[in-house]
Design an enzyme around this catalytic site. Structure first.
Site, short mmCIF file in Angstrom:
data_model
loop_
_atom_site.label_atom_id
_atom_site.label_comp_id
_atom_site.label_asym_id
_atom_site.label_seq_id
_atom_site.Cartn_x
_atom_site.Cartn_y
_atom_site.Cartn_z
N LYS A 28 -5.90 -19.82 -6.92
CA LYS A 28 -6.20 -19.13 -8.27
C LYS A 28 -4.81 -18.40 -8.90
CE LYS A 28 -9.64 -16.33 -6.42
NZ LYS A 28 -9.59 -16.44 -4.84
N ARG B 67 -15.76 -10.06 -9.60
CA ARG B 67 -16.68 -10.96 -8.46
C ARG B 67 -17.95 -10.52 -7.48
NH1 ARG B 67 -10.65 -11.10 -6.56
NH2 ARG B 67 -11.29 -12.73 -3.87
N ARG C 146 -0.69 -19.54 4.98
CA ARG C 146 0.12 -17.75 4.37
C ARG C 146 0.93 -16.81 5.06
NH1 ARG C 146 -2.81 -15.94 -0.68
NH2 ARG C 146 -3.89 -15.02 0.40
N ARG D 92 0.51 -11.23 5.03
CA ARG D 92 -0.39 -10.64 4.75
C ARG D 92 -1.92 -9.78 5.90
NH1 ARG D 92 -3.08 -12.54 -1.13
NH2 ARG D 92 -5.20 -11.75 0.23
N ARG E 262 -14.11 -12.16 3.95
CA ARG E 262 -13.87 -13.07 2.89
C ARG E 262 -14.97 -14.54 2.50
NH1 ARG E 262 -7.73 -13.47 3.41
NH2 ARG E 262 -7.83 -13.70 1.56
#
Ligand code: B4P
Length: 204
Positions: free
Chosen positions: A13, A88, A127, A133, A144
């Site tokens: 996204k 969301r 990532r 992160r 998630r």
């Protein structure tokens, strides 16, 4: 043009939102980016956001809705916007709908980027290696994905019912996916944005 982009964590996204925003000259607004910028401050709210994000949970609707409303009131959103990662939850859909209805500026398209769980988990783990992160670890990624399946995926049916939903395959490299998104937007919007003073015109 007023757009949403939805999809599971890791579907691409954020990556695609930047390209679409640049192409149409509209701001791409990511609630995830806003929260990541906020969480470095030394305030009780920042502390709360830090804890929620590192657990993989959702920031409260009250905080999220307020932040988005403030962002959409900025002048650069007058000509349209692309919301990435918002709404969301059902409460966020209702708040956004009410705010846009009040302004007489309904959504034009809701993009749904599809990718299966194995692919998105592997992207996020990759990532984790490159960006570090805090919420890209296996346990949080699982939470998630679960939050998305339980709270966010059902929202797609609402937008399908409103005739706004466009589903696009998120597998393949970034250019392939953006090619599909632009083609889908052209097909959906061809001429339909006339009257909003928008960029896409009916070629006929
Ligand atoms: P987000 O920042 O939205 O994080 P995300 O869902 O993981 O999506 P992201 O944009 O990072 O992933 P993308 O698919 O672009 O949210 C983070 C947290 O903020 C949430 O967990 C929540 O706590 C909070 N939050 C945000 N919005 C909220 C809301 N509305 N309500 C409540 N809480 C909220 O990219 C993933 C990776 O894939 C990248 O490394 C990218 O480079 C790579 N990639 C992209 N496209 C690819 C492709 N085609 N091929 C291979 N790799 C690709």
């Amino acid at each position: 043009m007023r757009l949403l982009i939805m999809g599971p964590p890791g579907a691409g996204k954020g990556t695609q939102a930047k390209l679409i925003g640049e192409h149409y000259g509209i701001p791409a607004i990511s609630t995830g980016d806003i929260f990541r910028a906020m969480k470095t401050a030394d305030t009780p709210l920042a502390q709360q956001v830090r804890e929620i994000m590192s657990s993989g949970g959702y920031v409260s609707d009250e905080i999220t809705n307020r932040i988005v409303a403030e962002r959409l009131a900025e002048p650069d959103c007058d000509g349209g916007f692309l919301l990435d990662g918002y709404p969301r939850t059902i409460a966020q859909v209702e708040t956004l709908d009410a705010a846009l209805a009040e302004r007489g500026t309904p959504l034009d398209v809701v993009l749904s980027l599809q990718a299966d769980e194995d692919e998105v988990v592997s992207r996020l783990l990759k990532r984790a290696e490159t960006e570090g992160r805090a919420d890209d670890n296996e346990e949080t990624i699982r939470v998630r994905q679960h939050m998305y399946a339980e709270q966010t995926a059902p929202l797609l049916e609402i937008y399908r019912g409103q005739g706004l939903l466009v589903e696009v395959d998120g597998l393949g490299d970034v250019e392939e996916v953006s090619g599909r998104l632009f083609a889908a937007l052209d097909e959906k919007l061809g001429g339909s944005t006339v009257g909003h003073g928008e960029l896409i015109e009916d070629p006929s």
